[in-house]
Design a protein around this motif. Structure first.
Motif, PDB file in Angstrom:
ATOM      1  N   VAL A  25       0.842  -1.204   0.000  1.00  0.00           N
ATOM      2  CA  VAL A  25       0.000   0.000   0.000  1.00  0.00           C
ATOM      3  C   VAL A  25       0.873   1.248   0.000  1.00  0.00           C
ATOM      4  O   VAL A  25       0.619   2.211  -0.746  1.00  0.00           O
ATOM      5  CB  VAL A  25      -0.952  -0.001   1.218  1.00  0.00           C
ATOM      6  CG1 VAL A  25      -1.650   1.347   1.345  1.00  0.00           C
ATOM      7  CG2 VAL A  25      -1.976  -1.125   1.094  1.00  0.00           C
ATOM      8  N   GLU A  26       1.919   1.231   0.820  1.00  0.00           N
ATOM      9  CA  GLU A  26       2.839   2.363   0.894  1.00  0.00           C
ATOM     10  C   GLU A  26       3.528   2.596  -0.448  1.00  0.00           C
ATOM     11  O   GLU A  26       3.645   3.740  -0.914  1.00  0.00           O
ATOM     12  CB  GLU A  26       3.881   2.093   1.982  1.00  0.00           C
ATOM     13  CG  GLU A  26       4.833   3.247   2.224  1.00  0.00           C
ATOM     14  CD  GLU A  26       5.876   2.904   3.274  1.00  0.00           C
ATOM     15  OE1 GLU A  26       6.203   3.776   4.100  1.00  0.00           O
ATOM     16  OE2 GLU A  26       6.372   1.755   3.259  1.00  0.00           O
ATOM     17  N   GLY A  27       3.965   1.508  -1.085  1.00  0.00           N
ATOM     18  CA  GLY A  27       4.639   1.632  -2.372  1.00  0.00           C
ATOM     19  C   GLY A  27       3.711   2.111  -3.468  1.00  0.00           C
ATOM     20  O   GLY A  27       4.079   2.969  -4.285  1.00  0.00           O
ATOM     21  N   ILE A  28       2.501   1.556  -3.527  1.00  0.00           N
ATOM     22  CA  ILE A  28       1.522   1.961  -4.541  1.00  0.00           C
ATOM     23  C   ILE A  28       1.136   3.421  -4.357  1.00  0.00           C
ATOM     24  O   ILE A  28       1.023   4.183  -5.330  1.00  0.00           O
ATOM     25  CB  ILE A  28       0.274   1.055  -4.472  1.00  0.00           C
ATOM     26  CG1 ILE A  28       0.634  -0.365  -4.913  1.00  0.00           C
ATOM     27  CG2 ILE A  28      -0.846   1.607  -5.355  1.00  0.00           C
ATOM     28  CD1 ILE A  28      -0.460  -1.380  -4.665  1.00  0.00           C
ATOM     29  N   THR A  29       0.957   3.844  -3.106  1.00  0.00           N
ATOM     30  CA  THR A  29       0.628   5.245  -2.821  1.00  0.00           C
ATOM     31  C   THR A  29       1.738   6.175  -3.298  1.00  0.00           C
ATOM     32  O   THR A  29       1.479   7.213  -3.924  1.00  0.00           O
ATOM     33  CB  THR A  29       0.395   5.434  -1.319  1.00  0.00           C
ATOM     34  OG1 THR A  29      -0.671   4.586  -0.885  1.00  0.00           O
ATOM     35  CG2 THR A  29       0.038   6.889  -1.011  1.00  0.00           C
ATOM     36  N   ALA A  30       2.986   5.796  -3.005  1.00  0.00           N
ATOM     37  CA  ALA A  30       4.122   6.612  -3.447  1.00  0.00           C
ATOM     38  C   ALA A  30       4.203   6.671  -4.964  1.00  0.00           C
ATOM     39  O   ALA A  30       4.509   7.726  -5.545  1.00  0.00           O
ATOM     40  CB  ALA A  30       5.419   6.025  -2.877  1.00  0.00           C
ATOM     41  N   LEU A  31       3.888   5.549  -5.633  1.00  0.00           N
ATOM     42  CA  LEU A  31       3.939   5.506  -7.091  1.00  0.00           C
ATOM     43  C   LEU A  31       2.846   6.376  -7.706  1.00  0.00           C
ATOM     44  O   LEU A  31       3.072   7.047  -8.724  1.00  0.00           O
ATOM     45  CB  LEU A  31       3.798   4.057  -7.564  1.00  0.00           C
ATOM     46  CG  LEU A  31       4.103   3.754  -9.035  1.00  0.00           C
ATOM     47  CD1 LEU A  31       5.513   4.196  -9.395  1.00  0.00           C
ATOM     48  CD2 LEU A  31       3.940   2.267  -9.305  1.00  0.00           C
ATOM     49  N   ILE A  32       1.670   6.385  -7.086  1.00  0.00           N
ATOM     50  CA  ILE A  32       0.569   7.223  -7.572  1.00  0.00           C
ATOM     51  C   ILE A  32       0.893   8.707  -7.376  1.00  0.00           C
ATOM     52  O   ILE A  32       0.670   9.531  -8.265  1.00  0.00           O
ATOM     53  CB  ILE A  32      -0.736   6.853  -6.851  1.00  0.00           C
ATOM     54  CG1 ILE A  32      -1.183   5.448  -7.255  1.00  0.00           C
ATOM     55  CG2 ILE A  32      -1.842   7.865  -7.173  1.00  0.00           C
ATOM     56  CD1 ILE A  32      -2.367   4.931  -6.462  1.00  0.00           C
ATOM     57  N   GLN A  33       1.445   9.038  -6.228  1.00  0.00           N
ATOM     58  CA  GLN A  33       1.766  10.436  -5.925  1.00  0.00           C
ATOM     59  C   GLN A  33       2.984  10.935  -6.691  1.00  0.00           C
ATOM     60  O   GLN A  33       3.080  12.126  -6.994  1.00  0.00           O
ATOM     61  CB  GLN A  33       1.994  10.587  -4.423  1.00  0.00           C
ATOM     62  CG  GLN A  33       0.752  10.354  -3.579  1.00  0.00           C
ATOM     63  CD  GLN A  33       1.039  10.423  -2.098  1.00  0.00           C
ATOM     64  OE1 GLN A  33       2.204  10.424  -1.663  1.00  0.00           O
ATOM     65  NE2 GLN A  33      -0.018  10.482  -1.282  1.00  0.00           N
ATOM     66  N   HIS A  34       3.902  10.010  -7.012  1.00  0.00           N
ATOM     67  CA  HIS A  34       5.137  10.383  -7.723  1.00  0.00           C
ATOM     68  C   HIS A  34       5.348   9.415  -8.884  1.00  0.00           C
ATOM     69  O   HIS A  34       6.214   8.527  -8.812  1.00  0.00           O
ATOM     70  CB  HIS A  34       6.333  10.358  -6.772  1.00  0.00           C
ATOM     71  CG  HIS A  34       6.176  11.201  -5.562  1.00  0.00           C
ATOM     72  ND1 HIS A  34       6.440  12.560  -5.550  1.00  0.00           N
ATOM     73  CD2 HIS A  34       5.744  10.884  -4.299  1.00  0.00           C
ATOM     74  CE1 HIS A  34       6.208  13.041  -4.340  1.00  0.00           C
ATOM     75  NE2 HIS A  34       5.779  12.054  -3.562  1.00  0.00           N
ATOM     76  N   PRO A  35       4.590   9.553  -9.952  1.00  0.00           N
ATOM     77  CA  PRO A  35       4.666   8.596 -11.075  1.00  0.00           C
ATOM     78  C   PRO A  35       6.024   8.549 -11.760  1.00  0.00           C
ATOM     79  O   PRO A  35       6.322   7.577 -12.461  1.00  0.00           O
ATOM     80  CB  PRO A  35       3.574   9.083 -12.036  1.00  0.00           C
ATOM     81  CG  PRO A  35       3.319  10.501 -11.653  1.00  0.00           C
ATOM     82  CD  PRO A  35       3.574  10.592 -10.196  1.00  0.00           C
ATOM     83  N   LEU A  36       6.849   9.563 -11.576  1.00  0.00           N
ATOM     84  CA  LEU A  36       8.193   9.557 -12.145  1.00  0.00           C
ATOM     85  C   LEU A  36       9.225   9.065 -11.137  1.00  0.00           C
ATOM     86  O   LEU A  36      10.429   9.053 -11.430  1.00  0.00           O
ATOM     87  CB  LEU A  36       8.572  10.952 -12.650  1.00  0.00           C
ATOM     88  CG  LEU A  36       7.753  11.470 -13.850  1.00  0.00           C
ATOM     89  CD1 LEU A  36       8.229  12.854 -14.254  1.00  0.00           C
ATOM     90  CD2 LEU A  36       7.843  10.509 -15.027  1.00  0.00           C
TER      91      LEU A  36
END
Length: 462
Positions: free
Chosen positions: A333-344
């Motif tokens: 969940v933490e990783g997916i959230t970070a990926l959504i917030q910072h797609p680059l």
């Protein structure tokens, strides 16, 4: 104990000597015998007070990889024809290098370069294998060596279980890891929590880095063993060594006590049975799954405080109530959230081994998220495209290739299939032996395809 650094050093010297003599396949000696015991060799060296020369030992693998790559490039007789997957891997490498050079994220240049090595250096092994002339490699010989390593790992596990002690307890492992990687000893056995499971069960790593690497190495072992003894007519004909290796692999995967690789071990066998049309194996597995499901339902219905021990571990895994499963979910969940917030991406070193050593890892329980969190959705997409392409090519060429080329194809296909589930629960590419072996064989597989296409072209006079 000193036998481990001796084997490591000897395999490096012999491999380098063989390469200098022009026998490039000697590189596989170090890949198989040196890297499989890498961490144990380093920790024993530390135990004997050789900490000042360990940094030189640690670079042996990179030196040898770059040497064989340069030798392969230098000895090319014709310009190689690139395959689509070659371009995808080059793009993955180039994108990662850009993220390492540019000041992206919070890590300094040194930490970004270390993270680059962890995230992308294994792709160099792909090109080391890709530029080999497949006609000059004795596939059976080196696949037999992998089977021997599997047997040796099983023997070590047998004695670990017999005496209820981890090899790492006497190899200097904890001190070595703390000194070089800043990971303090933890858990009930003075190593790390990785070496034990819920309920206090020991997890055994044999001579590998940890139980997770041991389990992943066993997946490579069973894949190679299956490929080695499968004939062109799909008949499986193991000899005494093969049967011993299969038994050792079963012992290893059981006492590594790693759930995702354990499931993958039997899924490899199931997948193999499907593509080779072994109905008896598939039916047996179906019956076992049905019986297991019935038993699990029975336990759930009659759940009580009397259910404990191993069954409690299994039930808590199924309903995601044990700390390990919850930890994986939270990390995802933490990783997916970070990926959504910072797609680059957040920059190299924001996840994975470097971040873990600093206690700042984000989404560090998933190979895919580790790549995405660091370098963003583009790099993750490239990695997924590469992985899917290998599986598709493996399925296609398994029906076409014969002999040793077919063995390489089947081994790579089964390894890729077997690693899918563990990649969701660990940073599987962080292990040198696992990633180097996986991607070197992957490169050999593409070299096999290109050689086959060249021969077909010449045969038809095009």
């Amino acid at each position: 104990m000193f036998i481990f650094p001796v084997i490591f050093l000897a395999s490096f010297i012999i491999a380098l000597k063989e390469i200098v003599k022009g026998n490039k396949q000697g590189f596989l000696l170090f890949l198989i015998f040196g890297l499989s015991i890498y961490t144990t060799a380093m920790s024993v060296s530390f135990l004997f007070g050789l900490k000042d020369i360990i940094p030189f030992f640690q670079f042996f693998k990179e030196i040898l990889v770059l040497t064989i790559l340069l030798v392969n490039i230098y000895t090319l007789k014709t310009r190689p024809k690139f395959y689509l997957i070659d371009y995808l891997i080059l793009a993955f490498l180039a994108y990662a290098i850009i993220y390492a050079i540019l000041p992206i994220g919070e890590q300094n240049l040194h930490d970004r370069l270390v993270a680059l090595k962890s995230m992308a250096f294994y792709m160099m092994l792909y090109f080391a294998g890709r530029l080999f002339d497949i006609r000059n490699i004795y596939v059976n010989k080196y696949f037999n060596f992998i089977a021997l390593v599997t047997i040796a790992a099983g023997i070590v596990v047998f004695f670990e279980v017999l005496f209820n002690i981890n090899l790492q307890n006497i190899s200097g492992y904890a001190d070595y890891v703390y000194y070089f990687f800043n990971f303090e000893p933890s858990g009930n056995y003075g190593l790390s929590w990785t070496f034990e499971s819920e309920g206090g069960y020991r997890r055994f790593a044999s001579f590998f880095d940890n139980p997770l690497e041991h389990a992943a190495a066993t997946l490579i072992g069973i894949s190679v063993i299956i490929a080695l003894y499968t004939r062109d007519n799909n008949k499986f004909k193991p000899n005494e060594t093969g049967l011993l290796a299969i038994g050792a692999s079963l012992l290893s995967i059981t006492f590594a006590f790693s759930r995702a690789p354990f499931v993958s071990y039997f899924f490899i066998i199931y997948f193999y049975a499907i593509i080779t049309h072994k109905k008896q194996i598939t039916q047996t597995i179906h019956y076992c799954i049905a019986a297991a499901c019935c038993y699990v339902i029975y336990i759930f219905i009659g759940w009580s405080n009397k259910v404990d021990g191993l069954m409690e571990v299994i039930m808590n895994t199924i309903d995601f109530s044990n700390p390990s499963s919850v930890g994986h979910l939270l990390a995802w969940v933490e990783g997916i959230t970070a990926l959504i917030q910072h797609p680059l991406g957040l920059g190299l070193g924001a996840s994975g081994r470097v971040a873990g050593s600093l206690g700042e890892s984000i989404g560090g329980e998933n190979q895919f998220l580790i790549i995405g969190v660091q370098a963003g959705i583009i790099e993750l997409s490239l990695y997924l495209a590469i992985y899917i392409a290998f599986i598709k090519l493996g399925l296609k060429w398994f029906r076409i290739l014969k002999g040793k080329e077919r063995k390489i194809c089947l081994a790579v296909l089964l390894i890729k299939i077997g690693f899918l589930l563990p990649m969701f629960t660990s940073e599987i590419e962080s292990s040198s032996y696992i990633s180097y072996m996986n991607w070197f064989l992957s490169g050999l597989f593409i070299a096999t395809i290109m050689q086959h296409e060249r021969e077909n072209t010449l045969a038809h006079g095009y």
